[in-house]
Design an enzyme around this catalytic site. Structure first.
Site, mmCIF file in Angstrom:
data_model
loop_
_atom_site.group_PDB
_atom_site.id
_atom_site.type_symbol
_atom_site.label_atom_id
_atom_site.label_comp_id
_atom_site.label_asym_id
_atom_site.label_seq_id
_atom_site.Cartn_x
_atom_site.Cartn_y
_atom_site.Cartn_z
ATOM 1 C CG ASN A 10 -49.279 8.354 -8.280
ATOM 2 O OD1 ASN A 10 -48.470 8.891 -9.044
ATOM 3 N ND2 ASN A 10 -50.087 9.046 -7.488
ATOM 4 C CE LYS A 12 -48.435 9.767 -4.391
ATOM 5 N NZ LYS A 12 -49.005 10.133 -3.107
ATOM 6 C CG HIS A 96 -53.413 11.644 -7.095
ATOM 7 N ND1 HIS A 96 -52.863 12.400 -6.098
ATOM 8 C CD2 HIS A 96 -53.225 10.352 -6.751
ATOM 9 C CE1 HIS A 96 -52.341 11.595 -5.183
ATOM 10 N NE2 HIS A 96 -52.548 10.347 -5.558
ATOM 11 C CD GLU A 98 -50.112 13.531 -3.939
ATOM 12 O OE1 GLU A 98 -49.489 13.284 -4.983
ATOM 13 O OE2 GLU A 98 -50.165 12.728 -2.979
ATOM 14 C CD GLU A 168 -55.285 7.217 -4.564
ATOM 15 O OE1 GLU A 168 -54.420 6.347 -4.460
ATOM 16 O OE2 GLU A 168 -55.041 8.358 -4.976
ATOM 17 N N GLY A 174 -50.144 8.825 1.836
ATOM 18 C CA GLY A 174 -48.809 9.231 2.273
ATOM 19 C C GLY A 174 -48.702 9.447 3.778
ATOM 20 C CB SER A 214 -51.065 4.166 3.829
ATOM 21 O OG SER A 214 -50.739 5.525 4.017
#
Ligand code: PGA
Length: 253
Positions: A10, A12, A96, A98, A168, A174, A214
């Site tokens: 991904n 982003k 996702h 985010e 996730e 991140g 991560s």
């Protein structure tokens, strides 16, 4: 049916156009024999049509990171599932963390997007995962089960054969704090149990469940050795040719 093994990246909101082309070419060049492993990249939407062309025949599939659920209309700035399909991508990343937490998407929105993906011939990669507070409150399984129940509402068993789930944990995205292989494997088992109860044990068995948060060349072997981890969704480490290739090739070289 052989279990799918899926390695996805991904990107982003990273990479200029030239950098995106360089990254995809680098992955192509370094991807000789992945032993049937599937590789998917999720680049920024404005590059999709070109990158789909570039990936043709390489074994790399391409997906969109997000899309709206309406086919068309007065929705300034959004990309419809029809437009996404028209770029040639095969996959759509939906829900996702985010999207859920920065852009406030609800499970209802996510469900509409999952259904829109199927309607327009895209294969959804539905992301689920708990916040740190939710894990600390002691009920991460409940959170993930609820996300699955709501996100998959009115999705048929037949459609489930073209579905991928990515677990996730938000606290691992991140942050450099990877979930231990035990935590990931346990949650993947929970996901399979839930899918078994919503659909059937066969559906649960063949469903690819990816881990994300991560993932790095240094921790992939341990994660990937777990029975319930069928692949990964990689953020940061998918932005560099060598680190993504090292992840894809875990236990091959
Ligand atoms: P990360 O991101 O690998 O940089 O933690 C994962 C993701 O957001 O999909």
């Amino acid at each position: 049916m052989a279990k799918r093994e899926i390695f996805s990246g991904n990107w982003k909101m990273y990479k200029t156009y030239d950098e995106a082309v360089e990254l995809v070419n680098g992955i192509k060049d370094g991807m000789p024999d992945t032993g049937g492993r599937e590789v998917i990249v999720f680049p920024p939407a404005v590059y999709l049509r070109d990158l789909v062309k570039l990936c043709k025949g390489s074994g790399i599939e391409v997906g969109i990171q997000n899309m709206y659920f309406e086919k068309e209309g007065a929705f300034t700035g959004e990309i419809s599932p029809l437009m996404a399909k028209d770029t040639g991508v095969r996959y759509a990343l939906i829900g996702h963390s985010e999207r859920r937490h920065v852009f406030r998407e609800t499970d209802g929105d996510i469900n509409k997007k999952v259904k829109a993906a199927f309607e327009f011939g895209l294969e959804p990669v539905l992301c689920v995962g708990e916040l740190l507070e939710e894990r600390e409150a002691g009920n991460p399984e409940d959170v993930v089960n609820r996300q699955l129940e709501l996100g998959l509402k009115d999705v048929s068993s037949e459609q489930m054969s073209n579905m991928i789930i990515a677990y996730e944990p938000v606290w691992a995205i991140g942050t450099g704090k990877v979930a231990t292989p035990e935590i990931a494997d346990t949650m993947h088992k929970t996901i399979r149990r839930k899918i078994g109860s919503l659909y059937s044990s066969e559906t649960a068995e063949i469903l690819p469940v990816l881990y994300g948060g991560s993932v790095k060349p240094e921790n992939i072997a341990d994660l990937y050795s777990r029975d319930n981890i069928d692949g990964v969704l990689v953020g940061g480490a998918s932005l560099k040719i060598n680190s993504f290739l090292d992840i894809i090739h875990v236990n091959i070289n």
